[in-house]
Design an enzyme around this catalytic site. Structure first.
Site, PDB file in Angstrom:
ATOM      1  N   ASN A  71      -5.372  -9.939   9.607  1.00  0.00           N
ATOM      2  CA  ASN A  71      -4.292  -9.256   8.886  1.00  0.00           C
ATOM      3  C   ASN A  71      -3.593  -8.352   9.892  1.00  0.00           C
ATOM      4  O   ASN A  71      -4.109  -7.298  10.243  1.00  0.00           O
ATOM      5  CB  ASN A  71      -4.891  -8.443   7.724  1.00  0.00           C
ATOM      6  CG  ASN A  71      -3.840  -7.592   7.028  1.00  0.00           C
ATOM      7  OD1 ASN A  71      -2.644  -7.741   7.279  1.00  0.00           O
ATOM      8  ND2 ASN A  71      -4.288  -6.697   6.156  1.00  0.00           N
ATOM      9  N   TRP A  72      -2.444  -8.803  10.353  1.00  0.00           N
ATOM     10  CA  TRP A  72      -1.735  -8.056  11.407  1.00  0.00           C
ATOM     11  C   TRP A  72      -1.033  -6.816  10.860  1.00  0.00           C
ATOM     12  O   TRP A  72      -0.501  -6.026  11.626  1.00  0.00           O
ATOM     13  CB  TRP A  72      -0.726  -8.974  12.112  1.00  0.00           C
ATOM     14  CG  TRP A  72      -1.348 -10.065  12.931  1.00  0.00           C
ATOM     15  CD1 TRP A  72      -2.697 -10.296  13.121  1.00  0.00           C
ATOM     16  CD2 TRP A  72      -0.672 -11.063  13.697  1.00  0.00           C
ATOM     17  NE1 TRP A  72      -2.879 -11.370  13.947  1.00  0.00           N
ATOM     18  CE2 TRP A  72      -1.653 -11.869  14.326  1.00  0.00           C
ATOM     19  CE3 TRP A  72       0.685 -11.373  13.926  1.00  0.00           C
ATOM     20  CZ2 TRP A  72      -1.331 -12.954  15.144  1.00  0.00           C
ATOM     21  CZ3 TRP A  72       1.007 -12.442  14.742  1.00  0.00           C
ATOM     22  CH2 TRP A  72       0.009 -13.228  15.349  1.00  0.00           C
ATOM     23  N   LYS A  73      -0.990  -6.673   9.548  1.00  0.00           N
ATOM     24  CA  LYS A  73      -0.308  -5.522   8.922  1.00  0.00           C
ATOM     25  C   LYS A  73       1.110  -5.418   9.494  1.00  0.00           C
ATOM     26  O   LYS A  73       1.723  -6.448   9.775  1.00  0.00           O
ATOM     27  CB  LYS A  73      -1.137  -4.248   9.100  1.00  0.00           C
ATOM     28  CG  LYS A  73      -2.578  -4.462   8.583  1.00  0.00           C
ATOM     29  CD  LYS A  73      -3.392  -3.217   8.465  1.00  0.00           C
ATOM     30  CE  LYS A  73      -4.788  -3.583   7.962  1.00  0.00           C
ATOM     31  NZ  LYS A  73      -5.643  -2.426   7.737  1.00  0.00           N
ATOM     32  N   HIS A  94      -4.249  -5.757  -1.308  1.00  0.00           N
ATOM     33  CA  HIS A  94      -4.841  -4.976  -0.214  1.00  0.00           C
ATOM     34  C   HIS A  94      -4.820  -3.493  -0.601  1.00  0.00           C
ATOM     35  O   HIS A  94      -3.893  -3.028  -1.259  1.00  0.00           O
ATOM     36  CB  HIS A  94      -4.050  -5.214   1.079  1.00  0.00           C
ATOM     37  CG  HIS A  94      -4.759  -4.663   2.275  1.00  0.00           C
ATOM     38  ND1 HIS A  94      -4.716  -3.320   2.600  1.00  0.00           N
ATOM     39  CD2 HIS A  94      -5.564  -5.254   3.193  1.00  0.00           C
ATOM     40  CE1 HIS A  94      -5.471  -3.127   3.683  1.00  0.00           C
ATOM     41  NE2 HIS A  94      -5.989  -4.278   4.053  1.00  0.00           N
ATOM     42  N   GLU A 127      -4.051  -0.957   0.993  1.00  0.00           N
ATOM     43  CA  GLU A 127      -2.833  -0.243   1.409  1.00  0.00           C
ATOM     44  C   GLU A 127      -1.705  -0.496   0.423  1.00  0.00           C
ATOM     45  O   GLU A 127      -0.873   0.379   0.181  1.00  0.00           O
ATOM     46  CB  GLU A 127      -2.448  -0.665   2.842  1.00  0.00           C
ATOM     47  CG  GLU A 127      -3.419  -0.061   3.854  1.00  0.00           C
ATOM     48  CD  GLU A 127      -3.655  -0.915   5.092  1.00  0.00           C
ATOM     49  OE1 GLU A 127      -2.838  -1.798   5.400  1.00  0.00           O
ATOM     50  OE2 GLU A 127      -4.686  -0.677   5.757  1.00  0.00           O
ATOM     51  N   GLU A 146     -13.256  -4.998   0.812  1.00  0.00           N
ATOM     52  CA  GLU A 146     -12.869  -4.073   1.876  1.00  0.00           C
ATOM     53  C   GLU A 146     -13.071  -2.638   1.398  1.00  0.00           C
ATOM     54  O   GLU A 146     -12.189  -2.073   0.725  1.00  0.00           O
ATOM     55  CB  GLU A 146     -11.395  -4.271   2.249  1.00  0.00           C
ATOM     56  CG  GLU A 146     -11.075  -5.645   2.790  1.00  0.00           C
ATOM     57  CD  GLU A 146      -9.831  -5.638   3.677  1.00  0.00           C
ATOM     58  OE1 GLU A 146      -9.945  -6.049   4.829  1.00  0.00           O
ATOM     59  OE2 GLU A 146      -8.759  -5.197   3.217  1.00  0.00           O
ATOM     60  N   GLY A 155      -9.905   0.667   9.297  1.00  0.00           N
ATOM     61  CA  GLY A 155      -9.229   1.379  10.375  1.00  0.00           C
ATOM     62  C   GLY A 155      -9.929   2.654  10.808  1.00  0.00           C
ATOM     63  O   GLY A 155      -9.352   3.471  11.519  1.00  0.00           O
ATOM     64  N   SER A 181     -13.172  -2.520   9.771  1.00  0.00           N
ATOM     65  CA  SER A 181     -13.701  -2.279  11.127  1.00  0.00           C
ATOM     66  C   SER A 181     -14.620  -3.403  11.615  1.00  0.00           C
ATOM     67  O   SER A 181     -15.625  -3.135  12.271  1.00  0.00           O
ATOM     68  CB  SER A 181     -14.401  -0.918  11.190  1.00  0.00           C
ATOM     69  OG  SER A 181     -13.468   0.117  10.918  1.00  0.00           O
ATOM     70  N   GLY A 208      -8.420  -6.397  10.595  1.00  0.00           N
ATOM     71  CA  GLY A 208      -7.178  -5.683  10.883  1.00  0.00           C
ATOM     72  C   GLY A 208      -7.032  -5.463  12.378  1.00  0.00           C
ATOM     73  O   GLY A 208      -6.652  -6.371  13.126  1.00  0.00           O
ATOM     74  N   GLY A 209      -7.373  -4.266  12.840  1.00  0.00           N
ATOM     75  CA  GLY A 209      -7.161  -3.863  14.238  1.00  0.00           C
ATOM     76  C   GLY A 209      -7.617  -4.882  15.275  1.00  0.00           C
ATOM     77  O   GLY A 209      -6.877  -5.183  16.221  1.00  0.00           O
TER      78      GLY A 209
HETATM   79  P1  13P Z   1      -9.497  -2.874  10.187  1.00  0.00           P
HETATM   80  O1  13P Z   1     -10.173  -4.130  10.663  1.00  0.00           O
HETATM   81  O2  13P Z   1      -8.479  -2.343  11.139  1.00  0.00           O
HETATM   82  O3  13P Z   1     -10.492  -1.844   9.743  1.00  0.00           O
HETATM   83  O4  13P Z   1      -8.658  -3.288   8.881  1.00  0.00           O
HETATM   84  C1  13P Z   1      -9.289  -3.985   7.858  1.00  0.00           C
HETATM   85  C2  13P Z   1      -8.264  -4.470   6.910  1.00  0.00           C
HETATM   86  O5  13P Z   1      -7.645  -3.709   6.202  1.00  0.00           O
HETATM   87  C3  13P Z   1      -7.996  -5.921   6.884  1.00  0.00           C
HETATM   88  O6  13P Z   1      -7.221  -6.252   5.780  1.00  0.00           O
END
Ligand code: 13P
Length: 252
Positions: A10-12, A96, A98, A168, A174, A214, A235-236
């Site tokens: 997930n590149w956000k 998600h 967010e 999640e 993050g 994470s 994510g990251g």
């Molecule tokens: P991180 O891997 O950066 O913690 O993000 C997780 C996430 O929200 C994937 O959708």
């Protein structure tokens, strides 16, 4: 029944077109030897086409990060499922944390989005997870169960079986603070049990449940070794080909 692990990046809100295309090419190259894991990249809408081009002919699949539940209409700023499908999108992340937090996405809206995705043969990755406050108050099971019930209520069993749920925990996103394998497994097992109750044990056995929060190459293998963890939503660590491939290749 063996469930094929599914690892999605997930590149956000990261990567313009050229960067996205480059990263996607690197991911294809770095994961080419892995045939026992399904791999999905979820770039921002504006980079979908560039990524589709970069992954063409590879095993890597295309995903999006959101969609609207209506097929078309006066919804300024929104993107429909047929628009995504046209670009080759096979998965869409919905709900998600967010989007729940900043865009007031509700379980009812997520449920409608899933229905629209099913109607177009696109697979939802349905996100659930508790906040730190909820975990510390001992409410994790209650919060996650409410989300799963709300998101899946009334959906067709065969489609749910082929869907993906991403657990999640919000406090792990993050933050570098990963859930332990025991903490994650406990919630994954709870989700599977709930799906068995809502639908059938067969549906629950087929459904894939990803962990997100994470995830890194260093902890992927341990998390994935748990019986109810069928992949990761990253994510990251998905923003660099090397770390994303390190997660995809967790078994190597
Ligand atoms: P991180 O891997 O950066 O913690 O993000 C997780 C996430 O929200 C994937 O959708």
């Amino acid at each position: 029944m063996a469930r094929m692990p599914i690892i999605a990046g997930n590149w956000k809100m990261h990567n313009k077109r050229a960067e996205a295309e480059q990263l996607a090419r690197e991911v294809v190259a770095a994961t080419a030897a892995t045939t026992d894991v399904e791999i999905v990249l979820c770039p921002p809408f504006t980079s979908l086409e560039a990524v589709a081009k970069a992954i063409a002919g590879s095993r890597v699949k295309l995903g999006a990060q959101n969609c609207h539940f209506e097929e078309k209409g006066a919804f300024t700023g929104e993107v429909s499922v047929p628009m995504l499908k046209e670009l080759g999108v096979e998965y869409v992340i919905i709900g998600h944390s967010e989007r729940r937090q900043y865009f007031a996405e509700t379980d009812a809206a997520i449920n409608r989005k899933a229905q629209t995705l099913y109607a177009h043969g696109v697979t939802p990755i349905i996100c659930v997870g508790e906040t730190l406050e909820e975990r510390e108050a001992g409410r994790t099971a209650e919060v996650v169960s409410t989300q799963v019930r709300g998101c899946l209520a009334g959906l067709p069993a065969d489609k749910v079986a082929a869907s993906v749920i991403a657990y999640e925990p919000v406090w792990a996103i993050g933050t570098g603070r990963t859930a332990t394998k025991e903490q994650a497994q406990e919630v994954h097992a709870l989700i599977r049990k709930l799906v068995a109750e809502m639908f059938t044990p067969d549906v629950a056995a087929a459904l894939r449940i990803q962990y997100g929060g994470s995830v890194k190459p260093e902890n992927a293998r341990e998390l994935m070794s748990q019986p109810d963890i069928d992949g990761a939503l990253v994510g990251g660590a998905s923003l660099k080909a090397e770390s994303f491939a390190g997660i995809v290749n967790f078994n190597k």
